[in-house]
Design an enzyme around this catalytic site. Structure first.
Site, PDB file in Angstrom:
ATOM      1  N   ASN A  15       0.847  -1.190   0.000  1.00 51.69           N
ATOM      2  CA  ASN A  15       0.000   0.000   0.000  1.00 51.69           C
ATOM      3  C   ASN A  15       0.885   1.243   0.000  1.00 51.69           C
ATOM      4  O   ASN A  15       1.604   1.505   0.963  1.00 51.69           O
ATOM      5  CB  ASN A  15      -0.907  -0.036   1.244  1.00 51.69           C
ATOM      6  N   ASP A  74      -1.650  -3.344  10.598  1.00 55.13           N
ATOM      7  CA  ASP A  74      -3.022  -3.646  10.200  1.00 55.13           C
ATOM      8  C   ASP A  74      -3.912  -2.651  10.922  1.00 55.13           C
ATOM      9  O   ASP A  74      -3.812  -2.488  12.143  1.00 55.13           O
ATOM     10  CB  ASP A  74      -3.422  -5.079  10.546  1.00 55.13           C
ATOM     11  N   PHE A 163      -4.706   9.230   2.938  1.00 56.45           N
ATOM     12  CA  PHE A 163      -5.210   8.187   2.046  1.00 56.45           C
ATOM     13  C   PHE A 163      -6.335   7.441   2.750  1.00 56.45           C
ATOM     14  O   PHE A 163      -6.655   7.694   3.912  1.00 56.45           O
ATOM     15  CB  PHE A 163      -4.088   7.226   1.637  1.00 56.45           C
ATOM     16  N   ASP A 166      -9.246   8.754   5.473  1.00 55.87           N
ATOM     17  CA  ASP A 166      -8.874   9.999   6.156  1.00 55.87           C
ATOM     18  C   ASP A 166      -9.887  11.139   5.975  1.00 55.87           C
ATOM     19  O   ASP A 166     -10.159  11.885   6.918  1.00 55.87           O
ATOM     20  CB  ASP A 166      -7.491  10.471   5.702  1.00 55.87           C
ATOM     21  N   HIS A 199      -3.608   7.185  14.977  1.00 54.07           N
ATOM     22  CA  HIS A 199      -3.540   5.828  15.517  1.00 54.07           C
ATOM     23  C   HIS A 199      -2.222   5.156  15.162  1.00 54.07           C
ATOM     24  O   HIS A 199      -1.602   4.500  15.999  1.00 54.07           O
ATOM     25  CB  HIS A 199      -4.714   5.011  14.990  1.00 54.07           C
TER      26      HIS A 199
END
Length: 215
Positions: A15, A74, A163, A166, A199
């Site tokens: 990603n 993850d 991305f 968001d 996060h």
């Protein structure tokens, strides 16, 4: 916990957006970074039912293939009104028939589900982003670090930075969505200092303070 003695680390992701964020977070620590995409490593199937399980699947696959420690993230969005969905299946909500992911459609899907249950008010749209970072070694040893940030699912989406989801996430206490924030606003932090906002940065801060030293 095990330190990264080799100073070499594989980022187990294909990603591009996630790779950019993780690379930015790792930069101050002088590690030699390679990505799973650069190394042309296969993408393992994420068959876990928790963020920890999926993070481990990706990190261990990369570590086993390279013999180097590998870091995987993850992450996902939990919306309380939807029983915590999409949660660990966040990326799957964006999956299309051709194998690509369309996050605009995924955001619309969440909005549609909230409309169906009559969750129109801000107070009915509480949500959180969760990130679990796993560092795994080829002998199957792994360490885990979890970060989360509370906020609200807003509609319509705002901002074109970042991305994924968001643009629809408004963190508590802020007027801008993650999609409207600079990298520094979203991820900025210092060792043993302030708690970062995102996060992923919160999870990485725990990792750094336990496993890494500044270069």
């Amino acid at each position: 916990m095990r330190s990264i003695a080799s100073k070499k680390l594989v980022i187990a992701t294909h990603n591009t957006g996630k790779l950019h964020e993780i690379t930015t977070l790792v930069a101050p620590f002088g590690l030699e970074i390679q990505s799973a995409k650069e190394l042309d490593l296969p993408e393992p199937k994420e068959t876990g039912v928790t963020f920890e399980e999926n993070a481990y699947i990706k990190a261990f696959a990369a570590a086993k293939n390279t013999g180097l420690p590998a870091l995987s993230d993850d992450s996902g969005l939990e919306v309380d009104a939807l029983g915590g969905a999409p949660g660990v299946y966040t990326a799957d909500w964006a999956l299309q028939s051709d194998g690509t992911r369309n996050f605009s459609k995924a955001m619309q899907k969440i909005e549609d589900e909230l409309q169906k249950i009559g969750a129109h008010e801000k107070s009915q749209r509480k949500a959180r982003f969760i990130s679990v970072i796993c560092i795994a070694w080829s002998d199957a040893y792994a360490d885990y670090f979890r970060g989360s940030v509370e906020g609200t699912f807003i509609w319509p989406p705002r901002g074109d930075k970042g991305f994924g989801f968001d643009p629809i996430f408004l963190p508590d206490g802020y007027e801008n969505t993650f999609g409207e924030m600079s990298t520094e606003q979203k991820h900025g932090w210092k060792l043993n200092d302030k708690t970062p906002l995102s996060h992923r940065a919160r999870a990485f801060k725990l990792l750094a303070e336990n496993l890494l030293t500044l270069s």
